[in-house]
Scaffold this motif. Structure first.
Motif, PDB file in Angstrom:
ATOM      1  N   ARG A 290       0.823  -1.202   0.000  1.00  0.00           N
ATOM      2  CA  ARG A 290       0.000   0.000   0.000  1.00  0.00           C
ATOM      3  C   ARG A 290       0.857   1.252   0.000  1.00  0.00           C
ATOM      4  O   ARG A 290       0.424   2.314   0.418  1.00  0.00           O
ATOM      5  CB  ARG A 290      -0.929   0.001   1.220  1.00  0.00           C
ATOM      6  CG  ARG A 290      -1.907  -1.179   1.233  1.00  0.00           C
ATOM      7  CD  ARG A 290      -2.887  -1.036   2.391  1.00  0.00           C
ATOM      8  NE  ARG A 290      -3.738  -2.220   2.448  1.00  0.00           N
ATOM      9  CZ  ARG A 290      -3.952  -2.923   3.541  1.00  0.00           C
ATOM     10  NH1 ARG A 290      -3.352  -2.594   4.660  1.00  0.00           N
ATOM     11  NH2 ARG A 290      -4.754  -3.972   3.528  1.00  0.00           N
ATOM     12  N   HIS A 291       2.107   1.129  -0.409  1.00  0.00           N
ATOM     13  CA  HIS A 291       3.014   2.266  -0.396  1.00  0.00           C
ATOM     14  C   HIS A 291       3.089   2.882  -1.793  1.00  0.00           C
ATOM     15  O   HIS A 291       2.834   2.233  -2.793  1.00  0.00           O
ATOM     16  CB  HIS A 291       4.407   1.841   0.078  1.00  0.00           C
ATOM     17  CG  HIS A 291       4.411   1.281   1.457  1.00  0.00           C
ATOM     18  ND1 HIS A 291       4.419   2.068   2.585  1.00  0.00           N
ATOM     19  CD2 HIS A 291       4.369   0.003   1.893  1.00  0.00           C
ATOM     20  CE1 HIS A 291       4.401   1.296   3.667  1.00  0.00           C
ATOM     21  NE2 HIS A 291       4.363   0.038   3.261  1.00  0.00           N
ATOM     22  N   GLY A 292       3.477   4.130  -1.836  1.00  0.00           N
ATOM     23  CA  GLY A 292       3.653   4.779  -3.121  1.00  0.00           C
ATOM     24  C   GLY A 292       3.346   6.259  -3.024  1.00  0.00           C
ATOM     25  O   GLY A 292       2.690   6.724  -2.097  1.00  0.00           O
ATOM     26  N   ASP A 293       3.842   6.978  -4.012  1.00  0.00           N
ATOM     27  CA  ASP A 293       3.660   8.426  -4.031  1.00  0.00           C
ATOM     28  C   ASP A 293       2.343   8.795  -4.707  1.00  0.00           C
ATOM     29  O   ASP A 293       1.812   8.059  -5.536  1.00  0.00           O
ATOM     30  CB  ASP A 293       4.819   9.080  -4.772  1.00  0.00           C
ATOM     31  CG  ASP A 293       6.153   8.861  -4.073  1.00  0.00           C
ATOM     32  OD1 ASP A 293       6.129   8.489  -2.885  1.00  0.00           O
ATOM     33  OD2 ASP A 293       7.199   9.052  -4.716  1.00  0.00           O
TER      34      ASP A 293
ATOM     35  N   ASP B  32       2.001   6.052   3.222  1.00  0.00           N
ATOM     36  CA  ASP B  32       3.327   6.355   3.754  1.00  0.00           C
ATOM     37  C   ASP B  32       4.249   6.804   2.633  1.00  0.00           C
ATOM     38  O   ASP B  32       5.425   6.435   2.565  1.00  0.00           O
ATOM     39  CB  ASP B  32       3.919   5.134   4.462  1.00  0.00           C
ATOM     40  CG  ASP B  32       5.155   5.494   5.282  1.00  0.00           C
ATOM     41  OD1 ASP B  32       5.243   6.654   5.719  1.00  0.00           O
ATOM     42  OD2 ASP B  32       6.033   4.622   5.463  1.00  0.00           O
ATOM     43  N   GLY B  33       3.672   7.605   1.736  1.00  0.00           N
ATOM     44  CA  GLY B  33       4.430   8.053   0.577  1.00  0.00           C
ATOM     45  C   GLY B  33       4.661   9.549   0.595  1.00  0.00           C
ATOM     46  O   GLY B  33       4.538  10.222   1.625  1.00  0.00           O
ATOM     47  N   VAL B  34       5.003  10.062  -0.561  1.00  0.00           N
ATOM     48  CA  VAL B  34       5.239  11.484  -0.766  1.00  0.00           C
ATOM     49  C   VAL B  34       4.075  12.045  -1.571  1.00  0.00           C
ATOM     50  O   VAL B  34       3.569  11.395  -2.491  1.00  0.00           O
ATOM     51  CB  VAL B  34       6.566  11.708  -1.516  1.00  0.00           C
ATOM     52  CG1 VAL B  34       6.703  13.153  -1.983  1.00  0.00           C
ATOM     53  CG2 VAL B  34       7.744  11.324  -0.634  1.00  0.00           C
ATOM     54  N   LEU B  35       3.659  13.254  -1.239  1.00  0.00           N
ATOM     55  CA  LEU B  35       2.638  13.942  -2.022  1.00  0.00           C
ATOM     56  C   LEU B  35       3.303  15.026  -2.856  1.00  0.00           C
ATOM     57  O   LEU B  35       4.022  15.882  -2.334  1.00  0.00           O
ATOM     58  CB  LEU B  35       1.578  14.569  -1.116  1.00  0.00           C
ATOM     59  CG  LEU B  35       0.485  15.367  -1.854  1.00  0.00           C
ATOM     60  CD1 LEU B  35      -0.339  14.460  -2.743  1.00  0.00           C
ATOM     61  CD2 LEU B  35      -0.411  16.106  -0.864  1.00  0.00           C
TER      62      LEU B  35
ATOM     63  N   LEU C  71       3.616  14.185   6.840  1.00  0.00           N
ATOM     64  CA  LEU C  71       3.651  13.824   5.419  1.00  0.00           C
ATOM     65  C   LEU C  71       4.646  14.709   4.671  1.00  0.00           C
ATOM     66  O   LEU C  71       4.663  15.926   4.829  1.00  0.00           O
ATOM     67  CB  LEU C  71       2.258  13.978   4.813  1.00  0.00           C
ATOM     68  CG  LEU C  71       2.108  13.676   3.315  1.00  0.00           C
ATOM     69  CD1 LEU C  71       2.398  12.202   3.045  1.00  0.00           C
ATOM     70  CD2 LEU C  71       0.698  14.039   2.843  1.00  0.00           C
ATOM     71  N   ARG C  72       5.462  14.098   3.852  1.00  0.00           N
ATOM     72  CA  ARG C  72       6.390  14.858   3.001  1.00  0.00           C
ATOM     73  C   ARG C  72       5.632  15.377   1.778  1.00  0.00           C
ATOM     74  O   ARG C  72       5.002  14.597   1.063  1.00  0.00           O
ATOM     75  CB  ARG C  72       7.560  13.994   2.568  1.00  0.00           C
ATOM     76  CG  ARG C  72       8.512  13.603   3.699  1.00  0.00           C
ATOM     77  CD  ARG C  72       9.571  12.654   3.188  1.00  0.00           C
ATOM     78  NE  ARG C  72       8.980  11.388   2.750  1.00  0.00           N
ATOM     79  CZ  ARG C  72       9.618  10.480   2.029  1.00  0.00           C
ATOM     80  NH1 ARG C  72      10.861  10.700   1.626  1.00  0.00           N
ATOM     81  NH2 ARG C  72       9.020   9.361   1.692  1.00  0.00           N
ATOM     82  N   VAL C  73       5.720  16.684   1.574  1.00  0.00           N
ATOM     83  CA  VAL C  73       4.982  17.327   0.489  1.00  0.00           C
ATOM     84  C   VAL C  73       5.955  18.133  -0.357  1.00  0.00           C
ATOM     85  O   VAL C  73       6.742  18.927   0.173  1.00  0.00           O
ATOM     86  CB  VAL C  73       3.870  18.248   1.031  1.00  0.00           C
ATOM     87  CG1 VAL C  73       3.102  18.890  -0.125  1.00  0.00           C
ATOM     88  CG2 VAL C  73       2.922  17.476   1.946  1.00  0.00           C
ATOM     89  N   PHE C  74       5.897  17.947  -1.658  1.00  0.00           N
ATOM     90  CA  PHE C  74       6.721  18.709  -2.589  1.00  0.00           C
ATOM     91  C   PHE C  74       5.803  19.529  -3.488  1.00  0.00           C
ATOM     92  O   PHE C  74       4.781  19.034  -3.971  1.00  0.00           O
ATOM     93  CB  PHE C  74       7.597  17.781  -3.428  1.00  0.00           C
ATOM     94  CG  PHE C  74       8.642  17.043  -2.625  1.00  0.00           C
ATOM     95  CD1 PHE C  74       9.849  17.646  -2.319  1.00  0.00           C
ATOM     96  CD2 PHE C  74       8.393  15.759  -2.163  1.00  0.00           C
ATOM     97  CE1 PHE C  74      10.802  16.981  -1.575  1.00  0.00           C
ATOM     98  CE2 PHE C  74       9.342  15.086  -1.414  1.00  0.00           C
ATOM     99  CZ  PHE C  74      10.547  15.701  -1.115  1.00  0.00           C
TER     100      PHE C  74
ATOM    101  N   ALA D 190       1.712   6.009  -7.605  1.00  0.00           N
ATOM    102  CA  ALA D 190       0.678   5.095  -7.120  1.00  0.00           C
ATOM    103  C   ALA D 190      -0.716   5.604  -7.435  1.00  0.00           C
ATOM    104  O   ALA D 190      -1.627   4.809  -7.700  1.00  0.00           O
ATOM    105  CB  ALA D 190       0.824   4.890  -5.611  1.00  0.00           C
ATOM    106  N   LEU D 191      -0.906   6.926  -7.417  1.00  0.00           N
ATOM    107  CA  LEU D 191      -2.240   7.483  -7.624  1.00  0.00           C
ATOM    108  C   LEU D 191      -2.122   8.923  -8.084  1.00  0.00           C
ATOM    109  O   LEU D 191      -1.317   9.689  -7.565  1.00  0.00           O
ATOM    110  CB  LEU D 191      -3.046   7.431  -6.318  1.00  0.00           C
ATOM    111  CG  LEU D 191      -4.486   7.946  -6.364  1.00  0.00           C
ATOM    112  CD1 LEU D 191      -5.359   7.054  -7.244  1.00  0.00           C
ATOM    113  CD2 LEU D 191      -5.075   8.022  -4.960  1.00  0.00           C
TER     114      LEU D 191
END
Length: 288
Positions: free
Chosen positions: A147-150, A176-179, A227-230, A250-251
């Motif tokens: 269920r991981h992924g950006d 548990d990914g990056v946005l 959450l890491r956000v770029f 991922a989405l």
């Protein structure tokens, strides 16, 4: 009980991929999974009794098979099935009203041509007031319980986008990914000015866009502080930049406003381009 994650299932590879994606999504949300098959109703007067019986048999078989496979993969998720008489679009629109998410399949028609969303998927994505996720059979999908992924979200800071951002931030946090928040706009044609004037104008426009994007993201950064956000601001076609950003993601999350133009459902050119061409599942989120 929490509202379900609902998926339209017709036994096709695309709908089975959608069901697999939806099962993992339901598990991450702690929600039940509802598999729905729409089969011919009274309005289809040309359906003979023999064809109707065959259709019902294959519908039931598709639901049983998918239920068994998904139950083995996601034993902690409650899975229910339903056969509903009626045409797919109205049946699934009604189901969406009772769901927290509607998931449907879309199919590839080739690398150059892109991906065919289909009339049912188009209508659902354009009309549902519940978020709709479009999943391809050959696209990137979460496998073996991963269920991981950006997550990438397309943002237009000068339009309402709270519902879209809430969906995207929550999706990235659960993975548990990056946005990555992407705002892109075309560079306007500039004539008659000296090159340094043009450079200053474009630089100012970029700084303004970066400031506006930062402001609209700020409250959601505070709410999802871990959450890491770029942030990404680009002078480009919004559709082209978002489709490019979907690779390896991922989405993809895009919005759909409440506006209607002309007759029938409309997604808007950017959202429709992303829905057809993005190489990952696409969530179309209505902004109320």
């Amino acid at each position: 009980m929490a509202r379900p994650v609902t998926v339209g299932l017709d036994g096709s590879d695309e709908s089975l991929a959608a069901a697999g994606w939806a099962a993992h999504e339901a598990g991450s949300r702690g929600a039940p999974l509802r598999l729905v098959n729409a089969w011919p109703g009274p309005e289809q007067t040309d359906l003979t009794p023999g064809r109707e019986a065959a259709w019902q048999y294959w519908s039931e078989r598709a639901l049983r098979s998918a239920h068994a496979e998904l139950d083995a993969d996601q034993p902690e998720t409650t899975i229910v099935t339903a056969q509903v008489s009626g045409l797919p679009a109205p049946v699934l629109l009604a189901e969406a009203e009772r769901a927290q998410l509607l998931v449907v399949g879309s199919r590839s028609i080739g690398v150059v041509a892109g991906f065919f969303l289909g009339s049912v998927g188009l209508e659902l994505a354009a009309r549902s007031m519940t978020p709709v996720v479009l999943v391809r059979a050959d696209g990137h999908e979460e496998r073996h319980g991963e269920r991981h992924g950006d997550v990438v979200v397309g943002v237009e800071p000068h339009e309402p986008c709270d519902d879209i951002l809430e969906f995207a931030f929550d999706a990235a946090a659960r993975r548990d990914g990056v946005l990555r928040a992407v705002h892109a706009s075309r560079v306007p044609a500039i004539r008659g000015d000296a090159p340094w004037v043009v450079d200053v104008g474009l630089s100012d426009a970029r700084k303004e866009a970066e400031h506006a994007l930062g402001e609209v993201l700020a409250p959601w950064r505070d709410k999802f502080s871990e959450l890491r956000v770029f942030e990404e601001v680009a002078s480009d076609s919004p559709a082209r930049r978002l489709v490019a950003s979907a690779a390896g993601t991922a989405l993809m999350v895009v919005g759909r406003g409440p506006r209607r133009v002309g007759f029938g459902p409309r997604l808007g050119p950017v959202t429709q381009a992303v829905a057809h061409h993005a190489a990952c599942p696409v969530a179309v989120v209505p902004q109320r």
